[in-house]
Structure formats: structure tokens, C-alpha cells
Design an enzyme around this catalytic site. Structure first.
Site, PDB file in Angstrom:
ATOM      1  N   VAL A 120      22.441  -3.522 -20.906  1.00 15.49           N
ATOM      2  CA  VAL A 120      23.478  -2.496 -20.683  1.00 15.49           C
ATOM      3  C   VAL A 120      24.282  -2.779 -19.425  1.00 15.49           C
ATOM      4  O   VAL A 120      25.212  -2.074 -19.112  1.00 15.49           O
ATOM      5  CB  VAL A 120      22.892  -1.062 -20.606  1.00 15.49           C
ATOM      6  CG1 VAL A 120      22.215  -0.701 -21.927  1.00 15.49           C
ATOM      7  CG2 VAL A 120      21.943  -0.901 -19.441  1.00 15.49           C
ATOM      8  N   GLU A 121      23.909  -3.800 -18.672  1.00 12.95           N
ATOM      9  CA  GLU A 121      24.703  -4.120 -17.469  1.00 12.95           C
ATOM     10  C   GLU A 121      25.546  -5.371 -17.719  1.00 12.95           C
ATOM     11  O   GLU A 121      26.636  -5.293 -18.277  1.00 12.95           O
ATOM     12  CB  GLU A 121      23.804  -4.237 -16.246  1.00 12.95           C
ATOM     13  CG  GLU A 121      23.163  -2.868 -15.918  1.00 12.95           C
ATOM     14  CD  GLU A 121      22.346  -2.850 -14.651  1.00 12.95           C
ATOM     15  OE1 GLU A 121      22.804  -3.370 -13.637  1.00 12.95           O
ATOM     16  OE2 GLU A 121      21.225  -2.288 -14.687  1.00 12.95           O
ATOM     17  N   MET A 122      25.021  -6.574 -17.392  1.00 15.38           N
ATOM     18  CA  MET A 122      25.839  -7.769 -17.599  1.00 15.38           C
ATOM     19  C   MET A 122      25.428  -8.551 -18.846  1.00 15.38           C
ATOM     20  O   MET A 122      26.189  -9.378 -19.345  1.00 15.38           O
ATOM     21  CB  MET A 122      25.805  -8.656 -16.360  1.00 15.38           C
ATOM     22  CG  MET A 122      26.475  -7.942 -15.176  1.00 15.38           C
ATOM     23  SD  MET A 122      25.991  -8.569 -13.589  1.00 15.38           S
ATOM     24  CE  MET A 122      27.135  -9.916 -13.440  1.00 15.38           C
TER      25      MET A 122
END
Lengths: 311, 703
Positions: A120-122
């Protein structure tokens, strides 16, 4: 025998108390770090290509305009995915005893891995990262120069960690006060006094005014909890660890709104009130909040020198 | 040679190897020792740092507000020390299994301990908060509650009591005290429930919340603190230190024993090298022996066992100022002939033995058999006196010895010649001969005078012979023909003096002429030759030439004898030519001219002999009014080989012709010479080519 030891230790402790030491230490004016590595780290830190859709960089959630933190309540990753926590500041993170809200990373290098690989981030995998780095002429050249080999995932993390080490903010007004270089206003002084006597300093102490222990949010009046919060419980599954977080730093706190792991306090006043209620069990008076805020604002330090264009 | 190099290389290698081992041994011992020291110190520091950590934790629990960094820093310090220790290369050695295991144990223990500390810090903060906040709330209660109301007063009293006990309980770490609070707490709860004012309820609610928190956490807090203060980590470290010291001792002794092993190997290798050197040396000695024997056999006289002449030559060369005594056995030739060479050999052998014994020790001499019956005693010259004393000692001692060969006692004596001059052997031999020549002398030490005296003795002997020859008419003429070159026929004979010696030998003038001149006997010889020649001339009709010296003419007695002889043979006197050697002896030319005039009157002719041999004076020659010129033989002999000699002879011949003199060339020994003088225009020739001197004048054609 043990009793005797206690007795002497106690006696010793009292003698130390006489020369009362401040619970907060100033940030050193300089730290030694590898400039070349840090500068490579800075490039990596700001490179959105290190995310799966090329839109998110480290700096996306650790904004240099917001004291190294995220102005949004929770971080937003690739393809607009929402995270479950407000990104803590990257500034002075080197001084934290562990990283992340729940302290699951033992150091910066380990921490940097987290967001890079978090879907969900990078949302990258090691191979993607290395492939990208190797395809870049710039990175190839830099890594070869610094690490004497072509870019690797591990060396990239190392460079980022080195850059983060350089993100320290010395010479805040309060630090200068501690070093007896300046004086605080009456309000700030009273704020600091309250900070100590109301019990804030029991958790918020040390060089980072926090970041050196875990503590429960809602000691007296429980704080809302759900399965998604990034607490110690998510790691240990011990019931007593519910809503237990690494005590966040109060350095540059005036710049890093919103506050708490859920970004639920948009201002310092609200944050102070919430903390007083949940962990001390009472409501702060306005005449207490005002000096406390003044004090907290004195913790804002200089912007990291590595970020200064004309350094 | 190859083996020698190999052995030397092996020895050097062994030595280097040994040095290497010792250095390596020293170094590893030192390194091990230092590493042990370092690690031991590190373990002890770990202990100290742990105590410091415990102390800091205690501080954190006591001080209302405290810098937790101090605790964390200390944990970090210990952690990195443990990590460094477990990565220490010295501890990676197999000898430290137990230490490594202990360390691993300690590391795990410490991580558990660190976790306890983190948990403690969490609890500590909240407890401290409560401990700080409860008194604050109690003070606030004074403002909110009415001290005049009994219930309100009770609240204040309860809060005060609770605070007092809490303070005691926390500082004394005594949970039992909390029991007393229990009833106050219940009472406070009850009062709270009966309250209606929100502010008051809130205060009591908060107070009760903190109290609850304290109650909940204090036992755990206490356990944590106890655990932290009494943790076994120190025991773990102590155990590690103990095991480490045991293992270190073993490690060091292992290194030592490895060193001892190497040292033993080294010693063995040295022994091997020594063995090889020994063997090599033994072979060397054998070889040297063989060489020495060979050398000795070359320089040893096998009969007597003495060193030989070769050894003498070599020894002499090495000396600074050598002196030599030559000992000769008298009449050895006689002994050899009389008793046989076997006895002779025994005599030589025994003589050598005797000499060996009697040569004075202080001389530090070497004895040699120089050859035949000559023994040499060679030594470094010190003084003549010493040499003389040594010789006397040898003669004396030799005289006392008896030579006994198979029961035959042979009485022998020795003669000695000694020298320390140059040409050592020659001069010593000369000295020996000098001794032999004398009947009385037993030894002679060479000096220059020996040379002269030998000459004298020779001369003396020659004179004796000469006198006897004159008395016995043993001086006789030999005749050599002189040939007329143009006709090739013998023109005359030259009478040359000869002396008949013992055993029918005929001696030429060099053997007696010098003696004759010394003794003024040359006139006698001239007279004898003239007499004989005149006697022969009477029986023939040829011409004869006779030599006469200027000295003869100067002597009145000789002069008169010659003139008388001529007068007695008037008839043949005119066939005699006198050859006068022109020389410095001519003191009185007038007397000479007068003599020549006298013989001319008797019909004799005069020739100048050896003309051109240095002292030639044309003017004087003319005064003497000679008839013939005899060109010196030394010129004639070389005439065909040197142009300048030819020129000299030509000049002489031209001069002679101009003066009306006839010329004779002597010493014509080859055809080439003969052709040359013929070409020059010499009148007569004489020489071996044309005829040797013979007892009788025998006319014969040349060739």
C-alpha cells in the site's frame, strides 16, 4: 546483602538528585556521516521511480515542508491506496531507539525497507529496485564510485539510511537554552515546568524528547482501538500491548501536524488535551495549554543542513 | 661439489626454518596472549557496564523525570560489546567452543534482559505519572472540596493518606503497604458514587483511575525491577570468563606444545645436518690422508725415509733466510764397492737415523737426503756462530756413533760443507769440496774466499804439472799448416805449444799458459818449442813459424836462450818466422826493435800476431819492420757474416799491401770464409778447413 546494596544505591541516587539533571539533551550541532552516500541517499529518497507506479517517493510522505512528516492523517501510497498510520517524521529519526510506531525496525536501514516493499506504500520487490537502479546511468556511476560495485538493494537502503542520519535539526531555541546560549520566555519556561511536573517528561525525554521507550496510549481513559492500528500488539499479540506505541519525538512538533498514529489531532492544543485526558485522566486548563504549546514550539530546530541548497 | 652445495643449502634452510619457527612461535604466543588479555578485559568491562546499566535503571525508577536515553545508550553499549566479542577472530579458534557457547548464552540472556528493561521503562513511566499526578489531584481536591463539610474533609484526608502510603510503598518497593490503601480506595469509591457534582466526580474518578493503574502495575513493576537488579547475566559473564580462562590456558599451552613439536623437529633437522657435516668431514679427512700420502711419497726418499731433494727445494722456497749444512759420508764409494751396495744402503739408512738423532733440536732443522751420500740439514739462519756450533756438535756426536751392519762394524767419518749464501746448494757443495780437498779440515762454511782459493789450488796444481812437463820435455809443438792462397800449397807450419799430461793426454795452452806466465815460465815454453821446431826443421825444408811473447823478449835470459838456439841452428834459422803478439806488455820498443834486428840478421822473419784485436798501432807496426801480418782470428771467423768486419779486414789488407807486408788469415774454418779472404786478397790462410794441428808437419794438399 541485597538490602544493603539497595540502601547504598538509594543513598547514591539521592546524592545525584541534588544535582538535578535535565531529562532532555540537546541535539549535537554536528554528526559525522558519509556525505557522498548521504547525497546518493537523498536522490533515492526523492526518486518516485522507486515505487511500483512511479508516483510515490519516500519524500511523498516525509515532506521537508512539514518537518519530515506527512500533513495527511494517514499516508497515501501507489494507486491512491491509504495506509493505516500517520507517517512519523524522518527528522532526527536516527536518535530513535527503534523505528516505526510499533518499533518493529531496529534501525533506519531496516525501516527504509518497509515502505519500499509495502504494497500500500511503494509496492516494490528487491528485483524491481535493482533492475531500475542498474538501468540508470546515474545510479550505476554513483554506486560504482561509492560501493565499488553495481547498484544493489542493500546498498540503496544503506545510502537512504545515511541520508536520514543527516536529517538532524540542531540549535532549536530550547537546545540553545539547555546549552545556556539563550533564555526562554516566561511562557516557555512555565511550559517546560508543566511538561516536567504534569508527567509528560516521564515518557518524552532524552535527546529526541521521546523515541526511547514504548508507552500505552490511554493509561487512564482508554483510547479507541481497532485491529488495524500499528501498535505493539500487532507484533506481539500480547493483550497488554494493545495501543502501545513507541513514544514519538516532540522535536519539531509544531511542524508535523496532524498528530498521533492516526493523525487524529490536527493541532497541538487538541493533541495536548487528548494526551492529558487519556493518559493523565484530566482536562488541561487553558492557562496550562498556552505555555505548554509555547514550550513545544521552542523545540523546532534548524532545517537539516544537507537540504540547504546553498550549503 | 653438488652434494656440498645441497648440504649447505639444507643447512641454511634448516637454520632459516628454525629461526622462522621460533619467530612464529614467539609471535603466536604474543598474539594469543594479547588477544587473551584484550578479551579478558572486554569480559570484565561487560560486567562493569552491566552493573552500570542496572544502576541507570534504578535511577530511572527513582527520579520523577529522567532521560531514558541513558538506559538505551548503556544497552547499546553492552550489545555492541557482546557482538564484537562473538565476532573476535581469536574466539573463532576451535579451542574456544565453550566460551563461544557461553557468550551466545549470555547474548540471549542479555536480549531477554533488554526486553525486560524496555517493558520496565513502559511501566515505570506510567507509575511515575501516577505517583506524580495523584498528589497533584490531592492538592486540587483542596480547591474543589469544602474542608468544613465532614464528607469533603474525609475525601481530602483519604487522598492524603493514600498519597502517603503510595509514596512509602513505591520507595520501599513494598506491595504489602498497598493493602492498607485498599479500604481507603473502597471508601473513596463509595463517596464518589454518592456525589453529584461533575467536577468532584471527575477528580475522584481520575484519582481512582491512577490508583487502579498503580495497583495493577506495581507488582509487575516490582518484579521487573527485582529481575533487573538480580539478573543472572552477571553469572553468565562470570561463567564465560571462567571458561575462557580455562580454554585460554589450554590454547596457550597448545601453542606452546606445537612450538615444542616444531622445536623438536628443528633440533632433529640440525642433528641430521650435523650428521651430514660429520660424514662429509670424515670423507674429507680420508681424502686428505690419501693426498698427504701421495705427496709424501713424492717428497720422500724411500731408502732412508727422509725427505728428498724435491722437498728440500720446496721447503727452502718458504724460508726467510735459509742455511744449509751438507753432510757427506767419507769414502762412501769405497764402502759401496768394498761391501756391496746392500751394505752401502744400510750405511745410508743408519747414517740418516743417526743424523736424525744428533741434529741439535734448537736449530729447528729439517733433514733431507739430497742425493747419493749427501744429507742436507736445512734451517733458518741466525748467526755464523750458531751454525758453527751446530756443525761441531754434529761431527762430535757422529763420531761417537757406530755403524753396525750384520755384525760388521764400519767406521765412517763425515765431511761437512755449509752455506747461507745465495745459490745455497751450490755454495754448500763448494764448501764441502773445499773440506774434501783438505786433509785436516772436517767442515767448511762457505764464503767468497773459497772461490779464489780453489782457483789458486788449481793454479798450483797446474804449475806443478808445467814444471814437471818442462823438466821431462813434455812441452811439445804441434804443427798447423799455413797455405798460400794463390797456389793452394802449404807455405809453412805454425808450431803450437802442447803439454803432454798423464796417461798420454795432450793439453792445450789454456791449461798451462796462465800458470806459465804467472811463474815467468813462458820463456821456457817458447824455448822448448823453438828447440823442437828447429830440430824438426833440420830434417825438412819447410818454413815454420813460432810464437814468442813480448815478455820473453824483455827477459834477458829468455832472449839470450832464443838467440843462442838460433845461432846453433844457423842453417835453418832462416826458415823460422817469429810471431809476436802485439800487446801492452811491450814496455821497451827499442829493445824489441833491437831483438828483431838481431834475429833478422840470422835470417829469421817477423810476423805480427793477432793483428786487429784491439791494440793495433800501424805506426808502431811500421817501426817494427815486420814481414807478415796475421789478421786476428776473431775477425776472420766472422768475415762472411758482417760487412763492417769485412771492411776492417780489407783496410788491414790494403794497408799491408801498401807497406809491402804479406797477410795471413787465421781461423779459416769454412769455404765461405776462405772465398771471402781470397776475394779480399789475403796471401795466406790457416785454419781447420786447411788442416788441424798435428804432432808432425805433414805436407798435404788442401781438400
Amino acid at each position: 546483602m541485597k538490602a544493603l546494596a539497595y540502601f547504598f544505591t538509594t543513598l547514591f541516587l539521592f546524592s545525584v538528585t541534588a544535582a538535578a539533571t535535565e531529562p532532555i539533551k540537546p541535539i549535537p550541532r554536528t554528526i559525522s556521516y558519509d556525505r557522498e552516500k548521504a547525497e546518493l541517499g537523498m536522490v533515492l529518497f526523492m526518486d518516485p521511480k522507486l515505487s511500483s507506479d512511479g508516483t510515490v517517493a519516500c519524500v511523498s510522505c516525509h515532506s521537508f515542508e512539514h518537518g519530515g512528516a506527512d500533513p495527511r492523517p494517514v499516508s497515501i501510497g501507489t494507486h491512491g491506496k491509504r495506509g493505516n498510520a500517520n507517517a512519523p517524521t524522518v527528522y532526527n529519526s536516527y536518535f530513535n531507539f527503534r523505528q516505526f510506531w510499533n518499533g518493529r525496525a531496529k534501525d533506519l536501514k531496516e525501516q527504509a525497507k518497509g515502505p519500499l516493499h509495502n504494497p500500500v506504500e511503494m509496492g516494490m520487490v528487491t528485483e524491481d529496485i535493482e533492475r531500475y537502479l542498474k538501468s540508470s546511468e546515474y545510479y550505476n556511476e554513483k554506486f560504482r564510485k561509492i560501493y565499488k560495485k553495481s547498484p544493489t538493494h542493500d546498498d540503496a537502503l544503506d545510502a537512504i539510511a545515511e541520508f536520514e542520519k543527516a536529517l538532524f535539526t540542531p540549535n532549536s531555541k530550547f537546545d540553545r537554552y539547555l546549552r545556556k546560549e539563550t533564555n526562554l520566555t516566561a511562557a516557555e519556561k512555565r511550559g517546560y515546568m508543566l511538561f516536567k511536573t504534569l508527567g509528560c517528561a516521564t515518557c518524552h525525554n532524552g535527546i529526541n524528547v521521546g523515541g526511547n521507550s514504548f508507552q500505552k496510549m490511554g493509561l487512564i481513559f482508554p483510547y479507541p482501538w481497532n485491529e488495524k492500528v500499528p501498535d505493539r500488539y500487532s507484533l506481539t499479540q500480547a493483550p497488554s500491548d494493545k495501543n502501545v506505541y513507541k513514544v514519538p519525538t516532540l522535536r519539531n512538533i509544531a511542524l508535523t501536524a496532524p498528530y498521533f498514529h492516526d493523525g487524529s489531532a490536527p493541532t497541538l492544543e487538541i493533541a495536548l488535551k487528548k494526551m492529558a485526558y487519556h493518559n493523565l485522566g484530566f482536562d488541561l486548563l487553558d492557562e496550562e495549554i498556552e505555555p505548554l504549546v509555547a514550550f513545544l514550539k521552542s523545540l523546532t530546530g534548524e532545517s537539516p543542513s544537507i537540504l540547504k541548497k546553498d550549503r | 661439489m653438488k652434494w656440498l652445495i645441497l648440504k649447505t643449502a639444507a643447512a641454511i634452510f634448516a637454520a632459516l626454518f628454525g629461526i622462522g619457527i621460533i619467530l612464529y612461535q614467539q609471535n603466536s604466543l604474543k598474539e594469543s596472549f594479547m588477544a587473551t588479555q584484550k578479551i579478558g578485559n572486554s569480559f570484565r568491562s561487560l560486567d562493569t557496564e552491566f552493573i552500570e546499566l542496572q544502576r541507570v535503571v534504578l535511577q530511572a525508577s527513582y527520579f520523577p523525570y529522567f532521560d531514558n536515553d541513558k538506559v538505551l545508550t548503556q544497552i547499546k553499549k553492552i550489545r555492541s560489546r557482546i557482538e564484537a566479542l562473538s565476532k573476535d577472530p581469536h574466539l573463532q579458534k576451535s579451542s574456544f567452543i565453550k566460551t563461544r557457547r557461553d557468550l551466545e548464552e549470555a547474548s540471549k540472556r542479555f536480549e531477554r534482559f533488554a526486553k525486560t528493561v524496555y517493558d520496565f521503562l513502559t511501566l515505570n513511566a506510567s507509575l511515575k505519572n501516577s505517583a506524580i499526578y495523584l498528589p497533584t489531584l490531592a492538592m486540587k481536591a483542596y480547591d474543589i472540596f469544602d474542608t468544613k463539610s465532614a464528607t469533603d474533609r474525609r475525601v481530602i484526608i483519604l487522598l492524603s493518606k493514600i498519597n502517603a502510603i503510595l509514596f512509602m510503598a513505591k520507595n520501599a518497593l513494598d506491595e504489602s503497604l498497598l493493602k492498607e490503601i485498599e479500604k481507603y480506595k473502597t471508601e473513596l469509591q463509595r463517596i464518589k458514587d454518592g456525589l453529584s457534582e461533575k467536577k468532584r466526580i471527575r477528580l475522584l474518578q481520575t484519582s481512582l483511575g491512577h490508583l487502579e493503574l498503580f495497583f495493577d502495575n506495581f507488582p509487575t513493576f516490582h518484579i521487573y525491577l527485582d529481575t533487573i537488579q538480580s539478573d543472572d547475566f552477571q553469572h553468565e559473564i562470570e561463567k564465560t570468563i571462567k571458561d575462557f580462562s580455562i580454554e585460554s590456558k589450554k590454547d596457550l599451552s597448545d601453542i606452546n606444545s606445537i612450538g615444542e613439536l616444531f622445536l623438536t623437529l628443528y633440533l632433529i633437522s640440525i642433528l641430521v645436518v650435523i650428521y651430514f657435516i660429520f660424514r662429509f668431514e670424515k670423507e674429507n679427512i680420508k681424502l686428505k690422508k690419501a693426498t698427504d700420502q701421495l705427496k709424501k711419497s713424492l717428497t720422500t726418499d724411500h731408502l732412508t725415509g727422509l725427505e728428498n731433494r724435491r722437498a728440500y727445494v720446496a721447503a727452502k722456497r718458504r724460508m726467510y733466510h735459509p742455511a744449509l749444512i751438507v753432510v757427506n759420508i767419507d769414502r762412501f764409494k769405497h764402502i759401496n764397492e768394498f761391501y756391496g751396495s746392500k751394505v752401502g744402503d744400510m750405511v745410508l739408512r743408519q747414517s740418516a737415523q743417526i743424523l736424525k738423532e744428533i741434529v741439535p733440536k734448537p736449530l729447528e732443522a729439517n733433514l733431507y737426503r739430497l742425493g747419493g751420500d749427501d744429507f742436507g740439514i736445512l734451517y733458518e739462519f741466525k748467526s755464523k756462530e750458531r751454525t758453527e756450533a751446530a756443525i761441531k756438535e754434529i761431527i762430535k756426536s757422529f763420531g761417537k756413533k757406530v755403524i753396525n751392519v750384520d755384525g760388521i762394524v764400519i767406521d765412517i767419518s763425515i765431511s761437512i760443507g755449509a752455506s747461507y749464501a745465495n745459490k745455497l746448494l751450490e755454495t754448500a757443495d763448494m764448501a764441502l769440496k773445499h773440506t774434501k780437498a783438505s786433509k785436516r779440515r772436517r767442515y767448511t762454511i762457505y764464503d767468497r774466499s773459497i772461490d779464489t782459493s780453489r782457483q789458486i789450488s788449481k793454479n798450483i796444481r797446474a804449475l806443478k804439472h808445467l814444471k814437471r812437463a818442462i823438466a821431462n820435455d813434455d812441452i811439445i809443438p804441434y804443427f798447423q799448416p799455413i797455405v798460400e792462397i794463390e797456389s793452394g800449397s802449404v807455405a809453412k807450419y805454425e808450431a803450437l805449444a802442447r803439454m803432454r799430461g798423464e796417461n798420454g793426454t795432450v793439453l792445450e795452452p789454456p791449461y798451462f799458459l796462465d800458470a806459465a806466465r804467472e811463474a815467468k815460465l813462458s820463456g821456457e815454453i817458447t824455448a822448448a818449442i823453438l828447440r823442437e821446431t828447429l830440430d824438426i826443421a833440420e830434417e825438412s825444408n819447410t818454413l815454420f813459424s813460432v810464437n814468442i811473447s813480448a815478455g820473453d823478449i824483455m827477459n834477458p835470459h829468455d832472449r839470450n836462450t832464443i838467440l843462442e838456439l838460433l845461432r846453433n841452428h844457423e842453417a835453418c834459422a832462416k826458415r823460422v818466422v817469429f810471431e809476436i803478439v802485439e800487446s801492452e806488455e811491450i814496455e821497451d820498443y827499442e829493445l824489441l826493435a833491437k831483438f828483431i834486428k838481431s834475429i833478422r840478421e840470422l835470417g829469421c822473419k817477423v810476423a805480427i800476431d793477432d793483428f786487429g784485436s784491439g791494440y793495433s798501432n800501424f805506426e808502431k807496426l811500421l817501426q817494427l819492420r815486420a814481414d807478415i801480418l796475421k789478421i786476428d782470428g776473431s775477425l776472420v771467423r766472422e768475415i762472411d757474416r758482417a760487412e763492417h768486419i769485412e771492411l776492417v779486414v780489407r783496410t788491414i789488407v790494403d794497408f799491408a799491401k801498401a807497406a809491402g807486408l804479406k797477410t795471413v788469415a787465421e781461423y779459416v774454418h769454412s769455404e765461405a770464409v776462405f772465398e771471402k779472404i781470397k776475394d779480399i786478397g789475403v796471401d795466406f790462410a790457416q785454419g781447420y778447413l786447411l788442416g788441424k794441428p798435428e804432432p808432425k808437419p805433414e805436407p798435404r794438399n788442401r781438400r
